[in-house]
Write an enzyme that holds these catalytic residues in place. Sequence first.
Site, PDB file in Angstrom:
ATOM      1  N   ASN A  74     -33.668  22.863  83.375  1.00  0.00           N
ATOM      2  CA  ASN A  74     -34.665  21.854  83.751  1.00  0.00           C
ATOM      3  C   ASN A  74     -34.719  21.623  85.265  1.00  0.00           C
ATOM      4  O   ASN A  74     -35.704  21.097  85.785  1.00  0.00           O
ATOM      5  CB  ASN A  74     -34.404  20.511  83.036  1.00  0.00           C
ATOM      6  CG  ASN A  74     -34.660  20.539  81.537  1.00  0.00           C
ATOM      7  OD1 ASN A  74     -34.030  19.800  80.790  1.00  0.00           O
ATOM      8  ND2 ASN A  74     -35.589  21.384  81.070  1.00  0.00           N
TER       9      ASN A  74
ATOM     10  N   ARG B 216     -35.251  25.988  68.301  1.00  0.00           N
ATOM     11  CA  ARG B 216     -34.293  26.761  69.096  1.00  0.00           C
ATOM     12  C   ARG B 216     -33.217  25.821  69.637  1.00  0.00           C
ATOM     13  O   ARG B 216     -33.353  24.602  69.601  1.00  0.00           O
ATOM     14  CB  ARG B 216     -34.995  27.532  70.219  1.00  0.00           C
ATOM     15  CG  ARG B 216     -35.849  26.687  71.126  1.00  0.00           C
ATOM     16  CD  ARG B 216     -36.477  27.523  72.251  1.00  0.00           C
ATOM     17  NE  ARG B 216     -37.477  26.723  72.950  1.00  0.00           N
ATOM     18  CZ  ARG B 216     -38.801  26.798  72.735  1.00  0.00           C
ATOM     19  NH1 ARG B 216     -39.291  27.651  71.871  1.00  0.00           N
ATOM     20  NH2 ARG B 216     -39.628  26.016  73.414  1.00  0.00           N
TER      21      ARG B 216
ATOM     22  N   GLU C 231     -25.059  21.573  60.760  1.00  0.00           N
ATOM     23  CA  GLU C 231     -26.328  21.620  60.036  1.00  0.00           C
ATOM     24  C   GLU C 231     -27.432  21.351  61.054  1.00  0.00           C
ATOM     25  O   GLU C 231     -27.313  20.432  61.880  1.00  0.00           O
ATOM     26  CB  GLU C 231     -26.357  20.532  58.953  1.00  0.00           C
ATOM     27  CG  GLU C 231     -25.328  20.726  57.855  1.00  0.00           C
ATOM     28  CD  GLU C 231     -25.550  22.019  57.092  1.00  0.00           C
ATOM     29  OE1 GLU C 231     -26.711  22.422  56.884  1.00  0.00           O
ATOM     30  OE2 GLU C 231     -24.532  22.633  56.693  1.00  0.00           O
TER      31      GLU C 231
ATOM     32  N   THR D   1     -29.547  22.609  82.565  1.00  0.00           N
ATOM     33  CA  THR D   1     -29.460  23.338  83.837  1.00  0.00           C
ATOM     34  C   THR D   1     -30.812  23.973  84.161  1.00  0.00           C
ATOM     35  O   THR D   1     -31.259  23.963  85.307  1.00  0.00           O
ATOM     36  CB  THR D   1     -28.382  24.450  83.703  1.00  0.00           C
ATOM     37  OG1 THR D   1     -27.171  23.843  83.283  1.00  0.00           O
ATOM     38  CG2 THR D   1     -28.151  25.157  85.010  1.00  0.00           C
TER      39      THR D   1
ATOM     40  N   ARG E 198     -37.920  22.823  86.943  1.00  0.00           N
ATOM     41  CA  ARG E 198     -39.234  22.178  86.763  1.00  0.00           C
ATOM     42  C   ARG E 198     -39.771  21.739  88.129  1.00  0.00           C
ATOM     43  O   ARG E 198     -39.029  21.713  89.115  1.00  0.00           O
ATOM     44  CB  ARG E 198     -39.087  20.975  85.828  1.00  0.00           C
ATOM     45  CG  ARG E 198     -38.772  21.405  84.404  1.00  0.00           C
ATOM     46  CD  ARG E 198     -38.943  20.276  83.430  1.00  0.00           C
ATOM     47  NE  ARG E 198     -38.690  20.762  82.079  1.00  0.00           N
ATOM     48  CZ  ARG E 198     -38.913  20.065  80.990  1.00  0.00           C
ATOM     49  NH1 ARG E 198     -39.402  18.827  81.081  1.00  0.00           N
ATOM     50  NH2 ARG E 198     -38.661  20.571  79.800  1.00  0.00           N
TER      51      ARG E 198
ATOM     52  N   ASP F 148     -36.692  16.332  72.530  1.00  0.00           N
ATOM     53  CA  ASP F 148     -37.749  17.186  73.105  1.00  0.00           C
ATOM     54  C   ASP F 148     -39.141  16.665  72.745  1.00  0.00           C
ATOM     55  O   ASP F 148     -39.339  16.078  71.682  1.00  0.00           O
ATOM     56  CB  ASP F 148     -37.556  18.623  72.582  1.00  0.00           C
ATOM     57  CG  ASP F 148     -38.339  19.639  73.398  1.00  0.00           C
ATOM     58  OD1 ASP F 148     -38.704  19.325  74.550  1.00  0.00           O
ATOM     59  OD2 ASP F 148     -38.580  20.746  72.890  1.00  0.00           O
ATOM     60  N   GLY F 149     -40.083  16.911  73.647  1.00  0.00           N
ATOM     61  CA  GLY F 149     -41.487  16.611  73.362  1.00  0.00           C
ATOM     62  C   GLY F 149     -42.099  15.480  74.179  1.00  0.00           C
ATOM     63  O   GLY F 149     -43.240  15.093  73.925  1.00  0.00           O
ATOM     64  N   ASN F 150     -41.370  15.003  75.181  1.00  0.00           N
ATOM     65  CA  ASN F 150     -41.914  13.911  75.997  1.00  0.00           C
ATOM     66  C   ASN F 150     -43.193  14.312  76.726  1.00  0.00           C
ATOM     67  O   ASN F 150     -44.157  13.538  76.787  1.00  0.00           O
ATOM     68  CB  ASN F 150     -40.901  13.493  77.074  1.00  0.00           C
ATOM     69  CG  ASN F 150     -39.667  12.858  76.494  1.00  0.00           C
ATOM     70  OD1 ASN F 150     -39.633  12.514  75.324  1.00  0.00           O
ATOM     71  ND2 ASN F 150     -38.645  12.702  77.329  1.00  0.00           N
TER      72      ASN F 150
ATOM     73  N   ARG G  17     -33.270  18.329  66.389  1.00  0.00           N
ATOM     74  CA  ARG G  17     -34.189  18.615  67.489  1.00  0.00           C
ATOM     75  C   ARG G  17     -35.575  18.119  67.126  1.00  0.00           C
ATOM     76  O   ARG G  17     -36.105  18.459  66.066  1.00  0.00           O
ATOM     77  CB  ARG G  17     -34.261  20.105  67.814  1.00  0.00           C
ATOM     78  CG  ARG G  17     -35.177  20.345  69.040  1.00  0.00           C
ATOM     79  CD  ARG G  17     -35.230  21.774  69.521  1.00  0.00           C
ATOM     80  NE  ARG G  17     -35.965  21.819  70.788  1.00  0.00           N
ATOM     81  CZ  ARG G  17     -35.718  22.630  71.798  1.00  0.00           C
ATOM     82  NH1 ARG G  17     -34.742  23.500  71.718  1.00  0.00           N
ATOM     83  NH2 ARG G  17     -36.456  22.594  72.905  1.00  0.00           N
TER      84      ARG G  17
ATOM     85  N   ARG H 170     -45.393  16.729  76.050  1.00  0.00           N
ATOM     86  CA  ARG H 170     -46.552  16.893  75.144  1.00  0.00           C
ATOM     87  C   ARG H 170     -47.067  15.548  74.653  1.00  0.00           C
ATOM     88  O   ARG H 170     -48.269  15.333  74.524  1.00  0.00           O
ATOM     89  CB  ARG H 170     -46.164  17.779  73.946  1.00  0.00           C
ATOM     90  CG  ARG H 170     -46.239  19.268  74.257  1.00  0.00           C
ATOM     91  CD  ARG H 170     -45.520  20.088  73.222  1.00  0.00           C
ATOM     92  NE  ARG H 170     -44.079  20.024  73.443  1.00  0.00           N
ATOM     93  CZ  ARG H 170     -43.180  20.488  72.594  1.00  0.00           C
ATOM     94  NH1 ARG H 170     -43.573  21.025  71.451  1.00  0.00           N
ATOM     95  NH2 ARG H 170     -41.905  20.438  72.886  1.00  0.00           N
TER      96      ARG H 170
HETATM   97  C1  IPE Z   1     -34.211  21.191  76.025  1.00  0.00           C
HETATM   98  O1  IPE Z   1     -35.580  20.999  76.093  1.00  0.00           O
HETATM   99  C2  IPE Z   1     -33.519  20.345  77.050  1.00  0.00           C
HETATM  100  C3  IPE Z   1     -33.602  18.903  76.835  1.00  0.00           C
HETATM  101  C4  IPE Z   1     -34.135  18.284  75.823  1.00  0.00           C
HETATM  102  C5  IPE Z   1     -33.009  18.093  77.861  1.00  0.00           C
HETATM  103  P1  IPE Z   1     -36.540  21.987  76.906  1.00  0.00           P
HETATM  104  O2  IPE Z   1     -37.905  21.467  76.727  1.00  0.00           O
HETATM  105  O3  IPE Z   1     -36.032  22.117  78.297  1.00  0.00           O
HETATM  106  O4  IPE Z   1     -36.309  23.353  76.149  1.00  0.00           O
HETATM  107  P2  IPE Z   1     -37.240  24.614  76.005  1.00  0.00           P
HETATM  108  O5  IPE Z   1     -37.675  24.992  77.380  1.00  0.00           O
HETATM  109  O6  IPE Z   1     -38.394  24.218  75.136  1.00  0.00           O
HETATM  110  O7  IPE Z   1     -36.393  25.636  75.341  1.00  0.00           O
HETATM  111  C1  IPE Z   2     -37.789  16.607  76.780  1.00  0.00           C
HETATM  112  O1  IPE Z   2     -39.166  16.616  76.821  1.00  0.00           O
HETATM  113  C2  IPE Z   2     -37.165  15.956  77.984  1.00  0.00           C
HETATM  114  C3  IPE Z   2     -36.569  16.891  78.939  1.00  0.00           C
HETATM  115  C4  IPE Z   2     -36.440  18.178  78.792  1.00  0.00           C
HETATM  116  C5  IPE Z   2     -36.080  16.333  80.178  1.00  0.00           C
HETATM  117  P1  IPE Z   2     -39.965  17.756  77.576  1.00  0.00           P
HETATM  118  O2  IPE Z   2     -40.160  17.303  78.985  1.00  0.00           O
HETATM  119  O3  IPE Z   2     -39.321  19.059  77.418  1.00  0.00           O
HETATM  120  O4  IPE Z   2     -41.353  17.711  76.818  1.00  0.00           O
HETATM  121  P2  IPE Z   2     -42.199  18.950  76.311  1.00  0.00           P
HETATM  122  O5  IPE Z   2     -41.276  19.789  75.488  1.00  0.00           O
HETATM  123  O6  IPE Z   2     -42.677  19.669  77.528  1.00  0.00           O
HETATM  124  O7  IPE Z   2     -43.288  18.352  75.498  1.00  0.00           O
HETATM  125 MG    MG Z   3     -39.463  20.534  76.042  1.00  0.00          MG
END
Ligand code: IPE
Ligand code: IPE
Ligand code: MG
Length: 249
Positions: A69, A195, A208, A67, A72, A21-23, A189, A25
């Site tokens: 996603n 979460r 863990e 699912t 988006r 997660d976090g790409n 995570r 941002r």
């Molecule tokens: C969880 O990340 C799904 C993936 C990393 C593929 P999200 O960015 O979709 O999760 P939320 O919306 O912060 O819970």
């Molecule tokens: C995780 O990064 C990749 C996917 C969910 C596909 P995000 O796209 O959720 O990046 P943030 O959480 O919005 O920074």
């Molecule tokens: Mg995310």
Amino acid sequence: MTYRDQIDISRLPRHVAVIMDGNGRWARRRGKERVFGHHQGVKAVRRVIEAAAEVGINYLTLYAFSTENWNRPDEEVSALMDLMVSTLSNETDSLIKNNIRLTVIGDTERLNPLVRKKLSDAIESTNKCNRMTLIIALSYSSRWEIINACKKIAGDVRDGKIDIDSINEELFSLNLTTGGIPDPELMIRTSGEKRISNYLLWQLAYAELYFTDKLWPDFGKEDFLKAILSFQKRERRFGLTSEQLVDNN
Ligand code: IPE
Ligand code: IPE
Ligand code: MG
């Protein structure tokens, strides 16, 4: 001492699951489009696969697309699907070379035909590899898979294939998309969110959990090893007391 030197390879988690997660941002902080972050994220995927295989992890599950996603913006979803296609095209040879088997969990029927084709080609061409199994969670949601497992089991009861009293944890696990794969012992995570986001709800029952503020594109081999080390420093009690664990050893 490096993290690698401190890791006890006789006590590795067999299965590590990651929420990458976090790409978005990461990219926005640099004034770029979110998709730029997804592209950078692929490099982190490569690093973590390498680190996991090098240290000796048997199963690595990466949450690539949930699912939820699908909701988006269309441009982001299609950019992610294109990225999946190009990554599979570019990386399959290296999976074979490194003896890594690819599998996928999720509602793949929702994927477009090209993604499905690339996936099945990659799965097929790595199916003899046995150093590590890489499981991509794609169009995946845990509630979706739990409902599906219930439907399959209910169908088997209806058709007289199984008796209702034979439904137990083992049978239920076998009917999940991860059937036959041991439960993850460690879940990592990135991005600071604490979460589960509909990921492996059944399978993570006793995992863990390891959270780091690093955004996924910044996550590297050392970060992965640091998470393994943190796992090894924890006492996993499975409901018992510390004293019982000492007595049992
Ligand atoms: C969880 O990340 C799904 C993936 C990393 C593929 P999200 O960015 O979709 O999760 P939320 O919306 O912060 O819970
Ligand atoms: C995780 O990064 C990749 C996917 C969910 C596909 P995000 O796209 O959720 O990046 P943030 O959480 O919005 O920074
Ligand atoms: Mg995310």
